[in-house]
Write a protein that holds these residues in place. Structure first.
Motif, PDB file in Angstrom:
ATOM      1  N   VAL A  23      -2.042  -9.391  -2.908  1.00 57.49           N
ATOM      2  CA  VAL A  23      -1.467 -10.202  -3.981  1.00 57.49           C
ATOM      3  C   VAL A  23      -0.160 -10.825  -3.525  1.00 57.49           C
ATOM      4  CG1 VAL A  23      -2.579  -8.840  -5.788  1.00 57.49           C
ATOM      5  CG2 VAL A  23      -0.304  -8.193  -4.993  1.00 57.49           C
ATOM      6  N   THR A  24       0.248 -11.870  -4.209  1.00 54.67           N
ATOM      7  CA  THR A  24       1.452 -12.624  -3.844  1.00 54.67           C
ATOM      8  C   THR A  24       2.685 -11.731  -3.874  1.00 54.67           C
ATOM      9  OG1 THR A  24       0.486 -14.634  -4.761  1.00 54.67           O
ATOM     10  CG2 THR A  24       2.871 -14.599  -4.450  1.00 54.67           C
ATOM     11  N   GLY A  25       3.531 -11.888  -2.839  1.00 52.90           N
ATOM     12  CA  GLY A  25       4.819 -11.206  -2.821  1.00 52.90           C
ATOM     13  C   GLY A  25       4.812  -9.819  -2.209  1.00 52.90           C
ATOM     14  N   TRP A  26       3.682  -9.404  -1.637  1.00 51.99           N
ATOM     15  CA  TRP A  26       3.611  -8.056  -1.098  1.00 51.99           C
ATOM     16  C   TRP A  26       3.537  -8.001   0.425  1.00 51.99           C
ATOM     17  CZ3 TRP A  26       3.637  -3.158  -3.485  1.00 51.99           C
ATOM     18  CH2 TRP A  26       3.877  -3.199  -4.855  1.00 51.99           C
ATOM     19  N   GLY A  27       3.639  -9.146   1.120  1.00 49.80           N
ATOM     20  CA  GLY A  27       3.782  -9.058   2.570  1.00 49.80           C
ATOM     21  C   GLY A  27       2.922  -9.965   3.420  1.00 49.80           C
ATOM     22  N   LYS A  28       1.960 -10.698   2.827  1.00 47.31           N
ATOM     23  CA  LYS A  28       1.094 -11.555   3.652  1.00 47.31           C
ATOM     24  C   LYS A  28       1.903 -12.586   4.432  1.00 47.31           C
ATOM     25  CE  LYS A  28      -1.832 -13.481   0.887  1.00 47.31           C
ATOM     26  NZ  LYS A  28      -1.134 -13.215  -0.386  1.00 47.31           N
ATOM     27  N   SER A  29       2.819 -13.260   3.742  1.00 54.93           N
ATOM     28  CA  SER A  29       3.599 -14.324   4.393  1.00 54.93           C
ATOM     29  C   SER A  29       4.447 -13.766   5.533  1.00 54.93           C
ATOM     30  CB  SER A  29       4.488 -15.023   3.370  1.00 54.93           C
ATOM     31  OG  SER A  29       3.706 -15.617   2.353  1.00 54.93           O
ATOM     32  N   SER A  30       5.062 -12.603   5.295  1.00 54.21           N
ATOM     33  CA  SER A  30       5.885 -11.987   6.345  1.00 54.21           C
ATOM     34  C   SER A  30       5.043 -11.656   7.563  1.00 54.21           C
ATOM     35  CB  SER A  30       6.551 -10.716   5.817  1.00 54.21           C
ATOM     36  OG  SER A  30       7.479 -11.002   4.807  1.00 54.21           O
ATOM     37  N   LEU A  31       3.844 -11.140   7.342  1.00 55.92           N
ATOM     38  CA  LEU A  31       2.983 -10.794   8.473  1.00 55.92           C
ATOM     39  C   LEU A  31       2.574 -12.030   9.261  1.00 55.92           C
ATOM     40  CD1 LEU A  31       1.398  -8.742  10.103  1.00 55.92           C
ATOM     41  CD2 LEU A  31      -0.492  -8.988   8.482  1.00 55.92           C
ATOM     42  N   LEU A  60      -8.038   2.330  -1.495  1.00 54.10           N
ATOM     43  CA  LEU A  60      -6.659   2.720  -1.213  1.00 54.10           C
ATOM     44  C   LEU A  60      -5.659   1.574  -1.361  1.00 54.10           C
ATOM     45  CD1 LEU A  60      -7.219   5.043   1.891  1.00 54.10           C
ATOM     46  CD2 LEU A  60      -6.907   5.686  -0.508  1.00 54.10           C
ATOM     47  N   ALA A  61      -6.080   0.331  -1.102  1.00 56.59           N
ATOM     48  CA  ALA A  61      -5.125  -0.794  -1.154  1.00 56.59           C
ATOM     49  C   ALA A  61      -4.618  -1.042  -2.570  1.00 56.59           C
ATOM     50  CB  ALA A  61      -5.764  -2.061  -0.591  1.00 56.59           C
ATOM     51  N   ALA A  62      -5.378  -0.622  -3.577  1.00 54.33           N
ATOM     52  CA  ALA A  62      -4.927  -0.783  -4.966  1.00 54.33           C
ATOM     53  C   ALA A  62      -3.820   0.207  -5.309  1.00 54.33           C
ATOM     54  CB  ALA A  62      -6.103  -0.608  -5.916  1.00 54.33           C
ATOM     55  N   LYS A  63      -3.614   1.209  -4.455  1.00 50.05           N
ATOM     56  CA  LYS A  63      -2.607   2.239  -4.726  1.00 50.05           C
ATOM     57  C   LYS A  63      -1.303   2.017  -3.965  1.00 50.05           C
ATOM     58  CE  LYS A  63      -6.305   5.656  -5.306  1.00 50.05           C
ATOM     59  NZ  LYS A  63      -6.870   6.936  -4.790  1.00 50.05           N
ATOM     60  N   ILE A  64      -1.242   0.982  -3.140  1.00 51.42           N
ATOM     61  CA  ILE A  64      -0.032   0.728  -2.352  1.00 51.42           C
ATOM     62  C   ILE A  64       1.144   0.446  -3.285  1.00 51.42           C
ATOM     63  CG2 ILE A  64       1.057  -0.899  -0.743  1.00 51.42           C
ATOM     64  CD1 ILE A  64      -1.642  -1.167   0.643  1.00 51.42           C
ATOM     65  N   LYS A  65       2.283   1.100  -3.028  1.00 51.82           N
ATOM     66  CA  LYS A  65       3.447   0.973  -3.910  1.00 51.82           C
ATOM     67  C   LYS A  65       4.682   0.393  -3.212  1.00 51.82           C
ATOM     68  CE  LYS A  65       2.112   4.810  -6.959  1.00 51.82           C
ATOM     69  NZ  LYS A  65       0.778   5.018  -6.380  1.00 51.82           N
ATOM     70  N   VAL A  66       4.590   0.166  -1.899  1.00 50.47           N
ATOM     71  CA  VAL A  66       5.740  -0.320  -1.125  1.00 50.47           C
ATOM     72  C   VAL A  66       5.451  -1.723  -0.619  1.00 50.47           C
ATOM     73  CG1 VAL A  66       7.202   0.102   0.882  1.00 50.47           C
ATOM     74  CG2 VAL A  66       6.314   2.038  -0.430  1.00 50.47           C
ATOM     75  N   LYS A  67       6.354  -2.656  -0.858  1.00 46.72           N
ATOM     76  CA  LYS A  67       6.177  -4.023  -0.360  1.00 46.72           C
ATOM     77  C   LYS A  67       6.245  -4.030   1.168  1.00 46.72           C
ATOM     78  CE  LYS A  67       7.605  -6.690  -4.364  1.00 46.72           C
ATOM     79  NZ  LYS A  67       8.402  -7.829  -4.856  1.00 46.72           N
ATOM     80  N   GLY A  68       5.339  -4.795   1.766  1.00 41.08           N
ATOM     81  CA  GLY A  68       5.260  -4.827   3.221  1.00 41.08           C
ATOM     82  C   GLY A  68       4.355  -3.760   3.804  1.00 41.08           C
ATOM     83  N   ARG A  69       3.922  -2.805   2.967  1.00 42.00           N
ATOM     84  CA  ARG A  69       3.021  -1.750   3.434  1.00 42.00           C
ATOM     85  C   ARG A  69       1.587  -2.288   3.433  1.00 42.00           C
ATOM     86  NH1 ARG A  69       4.364   3.510   3.094  1.00 42.00           N
ATOM     87  NH2 ARG A  69       6.351   2.598   3.740  1.00 42.00           N
ATOM     88  N   SER A  70       0.836  -1.981   4.470  1.00 44.70           N
ATOM     89  CA  SER A  70      -0.540  -2.469   4.550  1.00 44.70           C
ATOM     90  C   SER A  70      -1.437  -1.407   5.160  1.00 44.70           C
ATOM     91  CB  SER A  70      -0.617  -3.751   5.390  1.00 44.70           C
ATOM     92  OG  SER A  70      -0.286  -3.479   6.743  1.00 44.70           O
TER      93      SER A  70
END
Length: 485
Positions: free
Chosen positions: A216-224, A389-399
């Motif tokens: 989802v937007t804002g969780w790290g795709k652009s940074s990667l 598991l990806a629905a449970k990620i709570k840290v931005k930038g975590r993948s």
């Protein structure tokens, strides 16, 4: 030794009894409520010791986990996991003490626990009679106990390894030198994707080709995407790397315009993407013929046989969902995904969701590296990673990074746009006067060329020739008319 210890304890016990008796005599005289004071020493001493023992026991009970060694803590928590998840066999066995037949629980055996700074590994063997499905279906229990990225790996029938990664930092800044080190160590055509509990992570695309990035937007795709592209631009020259970029949102790739490694302009409209992929498809076919003529099976062998170094080619499309109805584009993407690895052409496709309407089964199956940031729901996570598991990620930038066999938790380094632009400016300046070779050899108009036509093209050309021959207009063959005259 034991006799000496017992005698010392007995002596200390007698001293305590006498001391308490003396204290009672001093306080109350010879008698206390009609009882000789001295005789109260022993029962009061026993009572005191019982109270002290109860206090010490309660204190030890509450602090026991922290007093145990780290290995013992892992064993203790894992045994609890066995118990609460029902991972045991119940058998009947005669009790040695009273000779009665009693039910006994038999758990998997914890053979070894190895603890390193970034990873804990536990080796487990199943008891005789326990089906492998019992432990395989309870991986969720280990993940609940030790963390979502805990993995159960079968080493051989009945023998398993539990991998428990250490906790990752919530954020850290991008360091190119660290990225460069892992790129060099990985070899082939490596892509740097972040940091795991075991250190920097890079994957060789020549062995595991094509990347899908979802979140989802804002969780790290652009940074990667910035991390991947900027690491490559600093690591490779334009003679070794070419990029075809498409940015349907017009937000991510604008800063890479006119970078020497980038072919043409960044495509931002559907017709521009179509044209860009048409060129890539021509390159794909041209390389296929080159390798075939050289007798090489892939780019690596071609370079060894001919001594010619070819650039790696990457097609990166951000928000590929915008192209879901473009069948021609998807046909080309399918061809690249199927043939690209051996020909040195690779895909990076980024989007927010993993819907089958966006990426069909054939293309998704060829995305051998799947990187999932926070996803909107468990269903999307399962469609992309085959787990929720990806629905449970709570840290931005975590993948979660999944290749063909393993699932790895990573943290994407932070690289803001200002720093990224500064790096790109340096790269442009470094290659300002660099002349790169064209990816396609231009056709010499003076030399006859072999042309392959399909059935329809051949029919159209034949019809055109027949029309020209039958019309006999003056303007059709002007030179022949002049010669006759």
């Amino acid at each position: 030794m034991m006799r000496e210890l017992w005698n010392s304890l007995k002596e200390w016990n007698d001293v305590m009894d006498d001391f308490i008796g003396s204290v009672m005599f001093e306080l109350f005289g010879a008698t206390f409520v009609g009882i000789p004071s001295a005789s109260l020493g022993k029962p009061l001493s026993v009572l005191t010791k019982m109270i002290a023992g109860a206090y010490i026991g309660a204190n030890l009970y509450t602090r026991l986990p922290s007093l145990l060694s780290k290995k013992a803590q892992v064993r203790y928590r894992l045994t609890n996991s066995f118990l609460h998840s029902g991972l045991f066999l119940t058998i009947k066995r005669r009790d040695i003490g009273d000779g009665q037949i009693k039910e006994v629980r038999v758990f998997p055996k914890i053979n070894d626990v190895k603890i390193a700074s970034k990873l804990t590994e536990v080796r487990i063997s199943l008891p005789l009679g326990m089906a492998p499905e019992m432990i395989q279906q309870r991986e969720w229990a280990f993940q609940r106990t030790f963390g979502d990225t805990t993995q159960l790996i079968e080493d051989s029938p009945g023998h398993y390894r539990l991998r428990i990664p250490a906790a990752l930092p919530d954020s850290f800044r991008y360091d190119y030198e660290q990225a460069r080190t892992i790129l060099e160590r990985t070899g082939g055509f490596p892509v740097y994707v972040g940091e795991s509990s075991e250190g920097p992570v890079a994957i060789n695309l020549q062995k595991t080709p094509h990347i899908g990035i979802v979140g989802v937007t804002g969780w790290g795709k652009s940074s990667l995407l910035r991390i991947i592209l900027n690491s490559w631009l600093r690591y490779y020259s334009p003679d070794r790397l070419r990029l075809f970029l498409a940015d349907l949102k017009m937000s991510e790739f604008g800063m890479y315009e006119r970078v020497p490694h980038v072919e043409g302009r960044v495509a931002v409209r559907k017709h521009e993407v179509r044209s860009m992929l048409s060129e890539v498809h021509e390159i794909l076919l041209a390389r296929q013929e080159m390798f075939y003529n050289a007798g090489a099976i892939d780019q690596e062998e071609y370079e060894e046989m001919t001594g010619e170094k070819l650039p790696f080619i990457v097609v990166a499309i951000d928000e590929v969902a915008a192209l879901r109805k473009e069948t021609e584009i998807h046909d080309v993407l399918d061809d690249i995904a199927a043939m690209g690895r051996s020909l040195g052409v690779f895909l990076i496709l980024s989007q927010q969701r993993a819907d089958k309407e966006v990426i069909d089964g054939r293309l998704k199956n060829n995305l051998n590296i799947r990187i999932a940031f926070r996803m909107s729901d468990e269903l999307n996570s399962r469609m992309f990673l085959e787990n929720g598991l990806a629905a449970k990620i709570k840290v931005k930038g975590r993948s979660l990074v999944k290749d063909t066999t393993d699932l790895l938790e990573t943290q994407t380094p932070w690289l803001d746009t200002k720093e990224a632009r500064a790096m790109i400016a340096e790269i442009k300046d470094k290659y300002r006067d660099h002349r790169k070779k064209p990816l396609l050899v231009k056709i010499n108009g003076e030399v006859p060329q072999d042309v392959e036509l399909n059935a329809q093209d051949n029919k159209d050309l034949l019809d055109l020739v027949m029309q020209l021959q039958s019309s006999k207009k003056d303007w059709i063959f002007p030179k022949e008319e002049e010669e006759i005259s």
